[in-house]
Scaffold this motif. Structure first.
Motif, mmCIF file in Angstrom:
data_model
loop_
_atom_site.group_PDB
_atom_site.id
_atom_site.type_symbol
_atom_site.label_atom_id
_atom_site.label_comp_id
_atom_site.label_asym_id
_atom_site.label_seq_id
_atom_site.Cartn_x
_atom_site.Cartn_y
_atom_site.Cartn_z
ATOM 1 N N UNK A 97 0.836 -1.194 0.000
ATOM 2 C CA UNK A 97 0.000 0.000 0.000
ATOM 3 C C UNK A 97 0.874 1.248 0.000
ATOM 4 N N UNK A 98 0.441 2.265 -0.738
ATOM 5 C CA UNK A 98 1.292 3.425 -0.961
ATOM 6 C C UNK A 98 0.995 4.589 -0.024
ATOM 7 N N UNK A 99 -0.020 4.493 0.806
ATOM 8 C CA UNK A 99 -0.365 5.608 1.687
ATOM 9 C C UNK A 99 -0.867 5.072 3.017
ATOM 10 N N UNK A 100 -0.763 5.908 4.042
ATOM 11 C CA UNK A 100 -1.297 5.532 5.351
ATOM 12 C C UNK A 100 -2.816 5.424 5.332
ATOM 13 N N UNK A 101 -3.462 6.159 4.451
ATOM 14 C CA UNK A 101 -4.918 6.028 4.321
ATOM 15 C C UNK A 101 -5.295 4.627 3.897
ATOM 16 N N UNK A 140 -3.506 1.903 4.156
ATOM 17 C CA UNK A 140 -3.153 0.953 5.218
ATOM 18 C C UNK A 140 -4.187 0.985 6.335
ATOM 19 N N UNK A 141 -4.703 2.157 6.643
ATOM 20 C CA UNK A 141 -5.720 2.263 7.686
ATOM 21 C C UNK A 141 -7.010 1.558 7.275
ATOM 22 N N UNK A 142 -7.413 1.691 6.019
ATOM 23 C CA UNK A 142 -8.626 1.031 5.545
ATOM 24 C C UNK A 142 -8.479 -0.478 5.651
ATOM 25 N N UNK A 143 -7.319 -0.998 5.217
ATOM 26 C CA UNK A 143 -7.096 -2.445 5.285
ATOM 27 C C UNK A 143 -7.053 -2.935 6.724
ATOM 28 N N UNK A 144 -6.431 -2.174 7.614
ATOM 29 C CA UNK A 144 -6.320 -2.596 9.006
ATOM 30 C C UNK A 144 -7.692 -2.656 9.674
ATOM 31 N N UNK A 155 -2.796 8.633 9.106
ATOM 32 C CA UNK A 155 -3.466 9.136 7.895
ATOM 33 C C UNK A 155 -3.989 10.551 8.106
ATOM 34 N N UNK A 156 -4.611 10.818 9.240
ATOM 35 C CA UNK A 156 -5.113 12.159 9.518
ATOM 36 C C UNK A 156 -3.973 13.163 9.627
ATOM 37 N N UNK A 213 -18.111 15.023 8.552
ATOM 38 C CA UNK A 213 -17.544 14.766 7.235
ATOM 39 C C UNK A 213 -17.100 13.319 7.122
ATOM 40 N N UNK A 214 -17.078 12.762 5.897
ATOM 41 C CA UNK A 214 -16.572 11.399 5.707
ATOM 42 C C UNK A 214 -15.128 11.279 6.181
ATOM 43 N N UNK A 215 -14.801 10.140 6.757
ATOM 44 C CA UNK A 215 -13.451 9.915 7.260
ATOM 45 C C UNK A 215 -12.453 9.753 6.132
ATOM 46 N N UNK A 216 -12.817 8.992 5.102
ATOM 47 C CA UNK A 216 -11.872 8.657 4.049
ATOM 48 C C UNK A 216 -12.000 9.671 2.914
ATOM 49 N N UNK A 217 -10.915 10.402 2.661
ATOM 50 C CA UNK A 217 -10.897 11.441 1.638
ATOM 51 C C UNK A 217 -9.825 11.125 0.602
ATOM 52 N N UNK A 218 -9.981 11.736 -0.570
ATOM 53 C CA UNK A 218 -8.964 11.585 -1.601
ATOM 54 C C UNK A 218 -7.675 12.279 -1.163
#
Length: 414
Positions: free
Chosen positions: A213-217, A219-223, A276-277, A288-293
């Protein structure tokens, strides 16, 4: 009789007639003709479908199936209210041999379409229509004509999607005289669906996927997904207010029931969410949605990060699969989490059912208590290997002569 209708379904080509468009109002998706005018029979059915509290994604799926049906009727020259089981039968035959239309031809995936990935053991998506797609099409058409025949009193005389009678008993044997008669049994033209057993992702494959995975975002989704098995649509709907940092819980809206449920997540998942944040550097609003572009886009209000949608999440997996040579998806993480929990002796199947959001315990047990055939084969092979090894007799106890025992029991002395 409709049985006398015979068509060369292999020579039929569906016209590129009409399209599915998003719409403002009570119905989020509509089927329109080439002039942009909504198809009235479909529109009235979708209004009823939305009124029965079906989600926008289901409305869109039904609209595309009905668009294909309208194109099929134009190809065979039959009006929608004159359709018979022959048209449904021939559509099923056509779907079994036709190739799915694509926006662009395959390039890198042309050689792997329909093949089994040697790393994941999963079959790549093919170019043909899957049996589940055909079954869904039949279910949509039956509900569409059931609405027009029984609720409106229009359309053909009989439903073009017939049902088979239940074997072993008389149809409508316990019929309520105050209710209309209904056909019983499976849909006649439904293809059989091979039962696919869920497979847990091996730990080494999980480590490879997570590391790629290329970003902490990402990795956070997968975790989070591998912690509780939440669906992709459920995770993408998480907002800032849906995080309980103290108890390490994530609140999701369940796909089917639309009810809110708090799910546990690992401490590592919350660490990756914090990282990620910190990466995006923006103060996340509670609503607001947690997961952003990761990139900012201008949608008329200036450069801002946009909420992450399902297509963006699929793009994440496409990139990592291209690097690893795999075909993992978000649903593999759900299977992995479910199988890990079901094999933990400290968790009951009722616990697993609650976390997965299954309505019935039988769904959880029937799907996730099935043993992986590969693991069963390895255990049996180890059993056979142990059996083939020569068994050494136990040593002679002190006070006994080995030669005397050999004569007594008929064996060679050591």
């Amino acid at each position: 009789m409709f049985d006398e209708v015979e068509r060369n379904v292999g020579s039929i080509r569906l016209p590129r007639w009409g399209r599915v468009v998003s719409a403002a109002g009570s119905v989020p998706w509509l089927v329109v003709d080439p002039d942009g005018v909504p198809v009235e029979p479909v529109r009235r059915f979708l209004v009823e479908f939305v009124a029965r509290d079906n989600r926008p994604g289901s409305v869109r799926s039904y609209a595309y199936d009905l668009l294909r049906w309208w194109r099929w009727l134009r190809a065979v020259g039959v009006d929608w209210d004159k359709a018979t089981p022959a048209e449904v039968r021939d559509l099923v035959l056509w779907l079994k041999q036709a190739a799915k239309p694509g926006q662009r031809p395959r390039t890198k995936s042309a050689g792997t379409a329909g093949c089994v990935n040697p790393i994941t053991g999963k079959r790549h998506q093919g170019d043909q229509y899957e049996p589940r797609t055909i079954r869904h099409s039949n279910a949509v058409l039956r509900s569409f004509y059931q609405f027009w025949i029984e609720d409106i009193g229009a359309g053909p005389l009989i439903n073009p999607v017939p049902q088979e009678r239940v074997k072993g008993r008389r149809p409508n044997s316990h019929h309520n005289p105050l209710e209309p008669f209904r056909a019983e049994g499976r849909l006649r033209y439904n293809p059989r669906v091979p039962k696919r057993k869920p497979r847990a992702m091996p730990d080494e494959r999980w480590n490879e996927l997570f590391s790629a995975m290329r970003s902490n975002r990402d990795r956070a989704i997968l975790a989070v997904a591998v912690s509780n098995g939440a669906r992709a649509s459920e995770l993408l709907g998480v907002r800032g207010v849906d995080l309980d940092w103290g108890d390490q819980l994530v609140r999701v809206i369940r796909k089917g029931t639309r009810t809110e449920q708090w799910l546990p997540a690992s401490s590592e998942a919350f660490v990756w969410i914090r990282l990620y944040l910190a990466d995006i550097g923006d103060l996340l609003d509670r609503d607001e949605p947690l997961w952003l572009t990761l990139r900012r886009r201008d949608r008329g209000t200036g450069l801002r990060r946009q909420p992450m949608n399902y297509e963006a999440l699929r793009a994440v997996f496409r990139r990592v699969n291209a690097v690893l040579g795999t075909n993992w998806s978000m649903h593999d993480l759900r299977h992995t989490a479910a199988i890990r929990m079901s094999r933990d002796e400290s968790l009951s199947m009722r616990d697993v059912q609650t976390i997965l959001g299954h309505a019935h315990l039988s769904t959880t047990s029937d799907v996730y208590l099935v043993e992986d055939e590969a693991q069963v084969v390895r255990r049996v092979q180890q059993h056979l290997t142990d059996r083939q090894q020569p068994q050494q007799p136990p040593p002679v106890a002190v006070g006994y002569d080995d030669a005397d025992l050999s004569v007594l029991f008929g064996r060679n002395p050591q």
